[in-house]
Motif scaffolding. Structure first.
Motif, short mmCIF file in Angstrom:
data_model
loop_
_atom_site.label_atom_id
_atom_site.label_comp_id
_atom_site.label_asym_id
_atom_site.label_seq_id
_atom_site.Cartn_x
_atom_site.Cartn_y
_atom_site.Cartn_z
N LEU A 267 0.83 -1.20 0.00
CA LEU A 267 0.00 0.00 0.00
C LEU A 267 0.87 1.25 0.00
O LEU A 267 0.61 2.22 -0.71
N ALA B 268 0.62 -3.94 -6.43
CA ALA B 268 1.15 -2.73 -5.79
C ALA B 268 2.60 -2.52 -6.20
O ALA B 268 3.00 -1.42 -6.58
N VAL C 47 2.17 1.83 -3.39
CA VAL C 47 1.18 2.45 -4.28
C VAL C 47 1.19 3.97 -4.08
O VAL C 47 1.16 4.74 -5.04
#
Lengths: 415, 263, 262
Positions: free
Chosen positions: B122, C43, B125
């Protein structure tokens, strides 16, 4: 500073976040080596009008520059390629026009060292705020060389209408560049993202019994020869459909674009030529004999020999280096633009007040001010090439202004 | 290994929890860690958005020192703390007896590893979508006057090193907790960690180059290729995933062997 | 547990009882694992392609006045081929999943939109019409479909990579054509995108920095675009083959545990 104070500082910084105004700071003027700033481009007569504007108003910046004849050998110079630009924090303004000696500067150009260039940049305010606007040259392989900045306040426009930037194409269509053809861009991106996500969902999400581990186990157990049986007939069909649909959409889109925009041209590039003006030296010959820089006194002393070959008496009025103006306050007429920065109003002292026609005389010039310190010119001593350069301005009896570049080696004194 | 501990960690129990509550409980590492990561990312982003053009354009102004350099110092301290304390802690609390680990516990540790990796993911990202190109947009519109520009302070000295600061303890944890990794070193995992770590030494080259020989702000310039090559260490992720799958497939077979129902 | 730990090399033979695949509780684990691994993998792919793409071809994609006929369609597919090749081989080898080209292009599109909006539009104030990303998803789908239909990495290299680079221009033309319309400005002929590049001030991105349309007089009129496409396509085949070889080397030689140094 210990850690605790730093932390407290951060907390207070965060608390202050809301209180900080939109003030942009100056930028970059002080970063480069002192000698480099003194010996690259001499900017002068920079004027920005008006300094208060509303969104949508036009602002004109004019001025002059002379590329230094003392340009550092190791630094690529303006005689190859440069671009006249504006130093602003992003497109808060739209550049409407820019020219050097009357030639439009949409493209890059080149200049001759020691020649005079007059520039004009017209911008239109786009985003409200307070900005420090500089003229600047992007010199190929050398980087940005910044002229003196001026603060401009831009207020919101009176109307609530969104900002538009309209242009008429050669086919006669009026377009707004702020969002031109964007709907089209969104549409095609959405089409492709949907198709891409659908394809990924088919392979990775739809299989109910798991993907990665079962497929790995199957290949490991049944061997590489049977592995291809994992891609089934159904997979083949689905991929075939995706393949065909994709090709069909590509073809449709292409044909649609060809019919909608039948006339298109490639990107335009290339260099433009501009001829530099001769610098008006007014018949004064200047030879710099030596120069010293006093670290403690914050001054630069130049011992020169000057010869007035003109018919009029001459008075030395101003010395500019690295965008700092040192003014001889005994000579009238050397005005300041409103809000001008980097000016030392009485920073220049000249040992000879008037140089009579035909007279040849030793002149000691002293440029002295705390601005040397403020603009990090004290770093002169740490430069690998201890030379200086600057522009000297002087007037004849009729009040005509002349200028020429002076420069040479510089020695530090008073360690 | 006590029975209680085995039962507590039993993924077989967790996985059968139905509904949203079970989903959140199973993936609590991701949701809690992810929320923290997202909060930090958003806070940093707001800070960058507000403070860059207002007090970040001139390194030699006192405001820059106050607002940006103190942020840099705090980042360095926080990152070192996470990396060092985390690594030391997981090393000294390491498992000494691989034989005492039950299949359930081992499987739960795999899911724990995957949970941490998804938190790092995450963060990756946010680096991809928010950090990388902000450096491009910043440098292409402003004049560089320091190595510590606002976007560098965010991306070089926090966003990317944070990946390393979490990956190193995770690497040690994996090699001290999961039997397949104990007493041997996973080469793909090592390559991923080292590759991302090596982006940091590359800053040095980047700043050196920008200072001495490369004045233009071209983003796709050869001086930046070092970052790209380091990014290729991500190619080792698939072999790492296979190492994880190889053992998880065995463990799932073991854990589900009482399940006699045939679909 | 009776089952041996996996061998040192991931390519060593490992046997599984495939009847496990039908157990409902095992399938729950598989689905759960899928969800996590897809997120983690995607990701990191997003991070990787963003690094790769923005640092090798980014400038052509940031500004509409960089998307020329000569360099952008050449640099872009080559940089994609490196990254797609790095992931496509192992994912095909281990899972027979033809998804990487689509995943890479789609993830780049999604993160680019977020990035352009926040970094170029909100942060630096450029209008979206000047900094929108190009689209490559169609090319990714084509490449993956070639792999799915032929089930051959060799055919994918020859046909898929060729299509990827060869069709890059037509895929983007519907987005881009509007920006190539001519305008007259201060006596100069400009395309709309040139004009935007001039008007929206980029302080440290001067006009000369654009790597576009460099050519000699031997450029034969209108054949620039197809010529570039064909050359880019062949270059992409080569680069993709090299990237695939490199990733197979990683898979076969580095995909292992190494014994701790005593």
């Amino acid at each position: 500073m210990n850690l605790g104070t730093k932390f407290l500082k951060l907390i207070s910084v965060l608390a202050l976040l809301v209180l900080v105004s939109g003030d942009a700071m100056a930028h970059g003027e002080r970063a480069q080596l002192a000698s480099m700033r003194m010996r690259t481009v001499h900017w002068f007569d920079i004027k920005v009008e008006p300094q208060n504007a509303k969104v949508g108003d036009t602002i004109v910046m004019t001025g002059k520059f002379i590329p230094s004849k003392f340009w550092p050998e190791q630094l690529p110079s303006v005689d190859d390629t440069f671009f006249l630009n504006v130093g602003l924090p992003g497109p808060k303004f739209i550049r409407v026009n820019s020219e050097i000696n009357g030639v439009p500067m949409i493209r890059s150009t080149a200049a001759e060292k020691g020649k005079l260039y007059e520039f004009k940049v017209v911008v239109r305010a786009r985003v409200a705020g307070r900005y420090h606007m500089h003229p600047l040259l992007n010199v190929k392989d050398a980087g940005t060389l910044v002229g003196k900045g001026t603060w401009i306040d831009v207020d919101e426009s009176d109307s609530d209408a969104p900002y538009v930037n309209e242009v008429t194409t050669m086919q006669g269509d009026v377009i707004d560049l702020e969002n031109y053809a964007l709907g089209n861009v969104y549409f095609w991106h959405v089409v492709w993202i949907i198709l891409g996500v659908a394809y990924l969902v088919y392979w990775l999400i739809l299989p109910k019994k798991g993907v990665f581990i079962p497929r790995y186990m199957f290949i490991a157990e049944s061997g590489i020869d049977k592995a291809n049986s994992l891609v089934t007939k159904k997979d083949f069909m689905v991929s075939g459909v995706f393949f065909t649909v994709t090709l069909a959409i590509i073809l449709t889109g292409y044909l649609w674009a060809e019919s909608k925009y039948p006339v298109t041209i490639p990107l335009q590039t290339g260099k433009v030529e501009v001829v530099g003006y001769e610098v008006p030296t007014g018949g004064l010959e200047i030879a710099v004999e030596n120069a010293t820089y006093e670290l403690t006194g914050r001054n630069l002393s130049m011992r020169t020999r000057m010869k007035n070959t003109s018919a009029s008496p001459i008075r030395i009025a101003e010395f500019i280096t690295a965008n700092i103006r040192f003014i001889n306050d005994k000579v009238p007429g050397t005005g300041m633009v409103a809000g001008e920065e980097m000016v030392s109003k009485d920073g220049l002292s000249v040992s000879v007040d008037v140089i009579a026609p035909g007279q040849e005389v030793d002149v000691l010039l002293k440029a002295e001010d705390a601005l040397w310190e403020k603009y990090r010119m004290t770093g002169l001593i740490y430069d690998p090439d201890s030379r200086f350069a600057g522009m000297l301005f002087y007037y004849d009896a009729q009040g005509n202004r002349y200028q020429q570049e002076v420069g040479g080696a510089v020695l530090p004194s008073n360690f | 290994m006590s029975q209680a501990r085995t039962a507590y960690y039993s993924e077989a129990n967790l996985v059968n929890d139905s509904g949203a509550a079970g989903h959140f409980r199973r993936n609590r590492i991701f949701y809690v860690g992810g929320a923290v990561a997202l909060a930090i990312a958003i806070a940093l982003r707001i800070y960058q958005q507000t403070m860059s053009f207002s007090v970040g354009t001139d390194y030699y102004e006192p405001e820059f020192q106050t607002y940006w350099m103190s942020l840099l110092y705090i980042e360095v301290v926080v990152l070192s703390a996470i990396g060092i304390i985390g690594s030391v802690y997981v090393w000294f609390t390491r498992e000494t007896d691989a034989a005492s680990i039950s299949p359930q516990l081992e499987l739960s540790r795999y899911f724990k590893l995957l949970g941490v990796l998804s938190v790092i993911g995450l963060w990756a990202v946010t680096v991809a979508a928010l950090a990388i190109e902000s450096d491009a947009s910043w440098h292409q519109v402003t004049i560089r006057d320091t190595d510590f520009t606002p976007t560098h302070i965010v991306i070089f000295y926090f966003a990317i090193p944070l990946l390393t600061a979490i990956l190193i303890p995770t690497f040690i944890w994996t090699h001290t907790r999961i039997p397949a990794f104990m007493n041997r070193v996973s080469l793909p995992f090592l390559a991923v960690v080292c590759g991302i770590f090596m982006i940091m030494p590359n800053y040095g080259f980047n700043e050196w180059g920008h200072t001495f020989f490369y004045a233009e702000e071209l983003f796709s310039a050869p001086i930046h290729y070092g970052f790209v090559v380091m990014g290729w260490s991500l190619f080792f992720l698939v072999p790492l995933a296979i190492q994880i799958i190889q053992r998880m497939a065995q463990l799932i077979a073991e854990v589900s062997k009482d399940d006699t129902a045939v679909a | 547990m009776s089952v041996e730990l996996p061998a040192d090399k991931i390519t060593d033979v490992q046997r599984f009882d495939l009847s496990v695949l039908t157990r409902p509780s095992a399938q729950k684990f598989y689905k759960r694992f899928d969800g996590i691994i897809i997120f983690v993998l995607f990701a990191f792919i997003a991070l990787g392609i963003m690094l790769q793409y923005s640092l090798t071809a980014g400038d052509w994609d940031y500004w509409v006045d960089w998307r020329d006929r000569r360099w952008w369609p050449l640099v872009t597919p080559i940089t994609f081929m490196i990254f797609i090749g790095g992931f496509m081989y192992p994912v095909w080898r281990a899972f027979r999943l033809p998804v990487i080209a689509t995943a890479v292009t789609t993830l780049l599109a999604l993160s680019s939109w977020v990035s352009r909006y926040y970094n170029f539009h909100l942060f630096a104030d450029f209008p979206m019409s000047f900094v929108f990303p190009s689209t490559y998803i169609a090319l990714g789908i084509l490449m993956d479909c070639v792999l799915a239909m032929t089930r051959s990495m060799i055919m994918t290299t020859i046909v898929g990579a060729f299509l990827f680079a060869g069709l890059l221009w037509p895929v983007n033309w519907p987005l881009l054509a509007a920006y190539k319309v001519p305008v007259e400005y201060n006596g100069l002929l400009l395309s709309v995108s040139d004009l935007m590049g001039y008007e929206y001030v980029r302080t440290t991105t001067p006009e000369y920095l654009r790597i576009i349309e460099e050519s000699t007089l031997r450029t034969f009129g209108g054949s620039v675009t197809p010529l570039t496409a064909v050359f880019a396509a062949f270059a992409s085949i080569l680069v993709f083959a090299l990237a695939t070889m490199a990733s197979s080397a990683i898979y076969n030689y580095a995909g292992r545990y190494t014994r701790r140094i005593a």
